[in-house]
Motif scaffolding. Structure first.
Motif, PDB file in Angstrom:
ATOM      1  N   GLN A 279       0.837  -1.195   0.000  1.00 32.53           N
ATOM      2  CA  GLN A 279       0.000   0.000   0.000  1.00 32.53           C
ATOM      3  C   GLN A 279       0.878   1.253   0.000  1.00 32.53           C
ATOM      4  O   GLN A 279       2.048   1.207   0.380  1.00 32.53           O
ATOM      5  N   PRO A 280       0.322   2.405  -0.421  1.00 30.87           N
ATOM      6  CA  PRO A 280       1.106   3.654  -0.362  1.00 30.87           C
ATOM      7  C   PRO A 280       1.447   4.016   1.081  1.00 30.87           C
ATOM      8  O   PRO A 280       0.581   4.017   1.957  1.00 30.87           O
ATOM      9  N   VAL A 281       2.701   4.313   1.316  1.00 33.02           N
ATOM     10  CA  VAL A 281       3.186   4.667   2.658  1.00 33.02           C
ATOM     11  C   VAL A 281       3.648   6.122   2.639  1.00 33.02           C
ATOM     12  O   VAL A 281       4.482   6.505   1.801  1.00 33.02           O
ATOM     13  N   VAL A 282       3.108   6.923   3.552  1.00 32.63           N
ATOM     14  CA  VAL A 282       3.517   8.330   3.665  1.00 32.63           C
ATOM     15  C   VAL A 282       4.821   8.366   4.459  1.00 32.63           C
ATOM     16  O   VAL A 282       4.818   8.335   5.699  1.00 32.63           O
ATOM     17  N   VAL A 283       5.923   8.426   3.760  1.00 31.36           N
ATOM     18  CA  VAL A 283       7.241   8.307   4.398  1.00 31.36           C
ATOM     19  C   VAL A 283       7.529   9.517   5.282  1.00 31.36           C
ATOM     20  O   VAL A 283       8.157   9.380   6.347  1.00 31.36           O
ATOM     21  N   SER A 284       7.098  10.695   4.882  1.00 27.16           N
ATOM     22  CA  SER A 284       7.394  11.890   5.682  1.00 27.16           C
ATOM     23  C   SER A 284       6.794  11.778   7.082  1.00 27.16           C
ATOM     24  O   SER A 284       7.444  12.103   8.083  1.00 27.16           O
ATOM     25  N   THR A 285       5.546  11.312   7.166  1.00 28.13           N
ATOM     26  CA  THR A 285       4.911  11.131   8.482  1.00 28.13           C
ATOM     27  C   THR A 285       5.612  10.043   9.282  1.00 28.13           C
ATOM     28  O   THR A 285       5.840  10.186  10.498  1.00 28.13           O
ATOM     29  N   LEU A 286       5.985   8.952   8.593  1.00 29.88           N
ATOM     30  CA  LEU A 286       6.668   7.842   9.254  1.00 29.88           C
ATOM     31  C   LEU A 286       8.000   8.299   9.839  1.00 29.88           C
ATOM     32  O   LEU A 286       8.348   7.968  10.986  1.00 29.88           O
ATOM     33  N   LEU A 287       8.762   9.086   9.080  1.00 33.07           N
ATOM     34  CA  LEU A 287      10.069   9.555   9.558  1.00 33.07           C
ATOM     35  C   LEU A 287       9.911  10.545  10.714  1.00 33.07           C
ATOM     36  O   LEU A 287      10.764  10.593  11.602  1.00 33.07           O
ATOM     37  N   GLN A 288       8.831  11.333  10.697  1.00 37.50           N
ATOM     38  CA  GLN A 288       8.615  12.272  11.801  1.00 37.50           C
ATOM     39  C   GLN A 288       8.365  11.509  13.104  1.00 37.50           C
ATOM     40  O   GLN A 288       8.875  11.871  14.163  1.00 37.50           O
ATOM     41  N   ILE A 289       7.606  10.399  13.031  1.00 39.65           N
ATOM     42  CA  ILE A 289       7.361   9.571  14.218  1.00 39.65           C
ATOM     43  C   ILE A 289       8.668   8.953  14.710  1.00 39.65           C
ATOM     44  O   ILE A 289       8.956   8.944  15.912  1.00 39.65           O
ATOM     45  N   ILE A 290       9.470   8.440  13.778  1.00 35.84           N
ATOM     46  CA  ILE A 290      10.749   7.817  14.157  1.00 35.84           C
ATOM     47  C   ILE A 290      11.689   8.861  14.763  1.00 35.84           C
ATOM     48  O   ILE A 290      12.408   8.587  15.739  1.00 35.84           O
ATOM     49  N   LYS A 291      11.664  10.082  14.221  1.00 31.88           N
ATOM     50  CA  LYS A 291      12.507  11.144  14.789  1.00 31.88           C
ATOM     51  C   LYS A 291      12.112  11.438  16.236  1.00 31.88           C
ATOM     52  O   LYS A 291      12.979  11.586  17.111  1.00 31.88           O
ATOM     53  N   ASN A 292      10.817  11.514  16.511  1.00 33.32           N
ATOM     54  CA  ASN A 292      10.361  11.786  17.885  1.00 33.32           C
ATOM     55  C   ASN A 292      10.788  10.657  18.828  1.00 33.32           C
ATOM     56  O   ASN A 292      11.205  10.910  19.969  1.00 33.32           O
TER      57      ASN A 292
END
Length: 433
Positions: A279-292
């Motif tokens: 499925q399409p994955v919104v990488v920007s949101t995923l990376l923001q969560i990982i950064k936090n």
């Protein structure tokens, strides 16, 4: 030979002129004698040219040239000798080709020759057994039309054949074949195919063993961890030496649980070639969560963690798997970067696809270790890795996740200046907003 022909031609012309002059002396008409003589000679020459033309047009490979006299006899003899030399050379070359074909026909591995466009030119008998090629109807056909596995199509079109490809045989799913392509000549392809079913079965047995053992150990380890937690929660009045022992046991049991979880995840990743939830994955949101999460992990070390999103491109794939891969890279950077160090996460795309990089200012890794970093349990410094609590499987998980998402991992490191881990994804995996 050209000089001999030149001399013979001059002698023949001198004889003709002399004969014409004698006839002219007898008849008293030199002009007509010369004209008739030259005409007869020209007609004879044209006849010989016509004989040569007919022979060149209609002769069989082994048919000798026609007989001739004088200068044309020398010409036909020269052609005959050249023809015999060519036949001997052809026979030697044919003998070499026959020996090569006989030797390749005896091979158990398939040998396939493709032109620059990937069309079949020649193959040995093993190719018919392993890939189901048929002689002669498959000659000239594109190889991707006959080997229809999607991974082979991607492998052939990417033009990067440094590593072999392993897929099921097109005619028997229980047979595993390994394909290796080499370029040669005028951008042509030589494809070698071998049966690796036995090796695949052994590898599958190893994977099943690891997965089964990990699964069986999970339940007793969960029980042990539960009782240890209960004992520690009720440790009031207990000897401090026992409390310390229980805490160390709990720490190591948690580490074993993390190890089993990683082994089970690897077994799951190796079970199939592609993610089931593509499925399409919104990488920007995923990376923001990982950064936090990384900021929370490095709170006491005061590291500076930044995130740069160049665009909002999405990836086709599994969000959970991509989260696991990206978080492994970011959390590794947090673990191995010194206090007050910097970590920069970046996401961008271009003509080559999409890219995610993690750059840190840690101690770096020596060049000799880079090729083996994605191996299971490989450690650059075992004592340092033990202190960080890692399982030695993080980068192996990253590698397998990227393979399932048509990606590659690039590692650049300079000792004393840090490392940069970059995930490259093929354009086919990118969804631009």
């Amino acid at each position: 030979m050209n000089q001999n022909w030149h001399g013979t031609l001059i002698r023949h012309l001198l004889l003709l002129v002399t004969a014409c002059l004698l006839v002219g002396l007898i008849t008293g008409d030199y002009g007509w004698s010369m004209a008739v003589g030259l005409g007869i000679y020209l007609a004879w020459t044209l006849k010989q040219l016509l004989r040569m033309h007919n022979w060149l047009r209609e002769h069989k490979p082994d048919e000798p040239p026609p007989d001739g006299y004088g200068l044309w006899g020398d010409v036909f003899d020269s052609i005959y000798h050249q023809q015999r030399r060519d036949q001997r050379v052809h026979a030697r070359l044919q003998a070499v080709i026959d020996r090569i074909q006989e030797s390749t026909a005896a091979l158990r591995d398939a040998v396939i020759m493709l032109d620059s466009d990937g069309n079949l030119e020649w193959w040995n008998r093993a190719a018919e057994t392993l890939l189901g090629l048929k002689t002669p109807q498959d000659s000239g056909q594109p190889v991707t039309n006959l080997v229809r596995h999607p991974r082979f199509k991607d492998y052939f079109e990417q033009n990067n054949y440094a590593e072999p490809l392993e897929i099921p045989s097109p005619i028997n799913d229980r047979v595993r074949v390994q394909l290796l392509i080499t370029r040669y000549g005028n951008n042509e392809h030589l494809m070698l195919v071998r049966d690796v079913t036995r090796i695949h079965q052994l590898e599958q047995m190893r994977k099943d063993f690891v997965a089964n053992v990990s699964h069986e150990l999970r339940t007793p380890l969960t029980v042990i961890c539960g009782y240890l937690e209960t004992l520690i929660d009720n440790a009031e009045g207990m000897n401090p030496r026992w409390v310390r022992a229980l805490q160390q046991m709990q720490q190591q049991s948690e580490r074993m649980q993390a190890l089993l979880n990683d082994l089970l995840l690897l077994a799951k990743l190796e079970a199939t070639d592609y993610p089931s939830d593509n499925q399409p994955v919104v990488v920007s949101t995923l990376l923001q969560i990982i950064k936090n999460d990384a900021l929370a992990l490095s709170a006491q070390r005061k590291q500076r963690i930044t995130l740069s999103i160049v665009n909002e491109a999405k990836l086709k794939g599994s969000e959970s798997e991509l989260r696991s891969a990206f978080s492994n890279l970011v959390f590794n950077a947090v673990k191995y970067t010194q206090a007050e160090g910097t970590i920069h996460i970046r996401w961008w795309d271009d003509e080559q696809g999409a890219h995610m990089s993690v750059q840190d200012s840690g101690p770096g890794i020596e060049t000799k270790h880079l090729p083996r970093l994605t191996e299971r349990f490989y450690r650059v410094d075992s004592s340092r890795a033990s202190n960080t609590g890692g399982t030695g499987l993080g980068l192996a998980i990253v590698k397998h996740v990227l393979l399932r998402h048509r990606g590659t991992l690039e590692i650049v490191s300079v000792v004393g200046k840090g490392c940069t881990f970059t995930c490259h994804f093929a354009p086919a995996q990118v969804i631009n907003s």
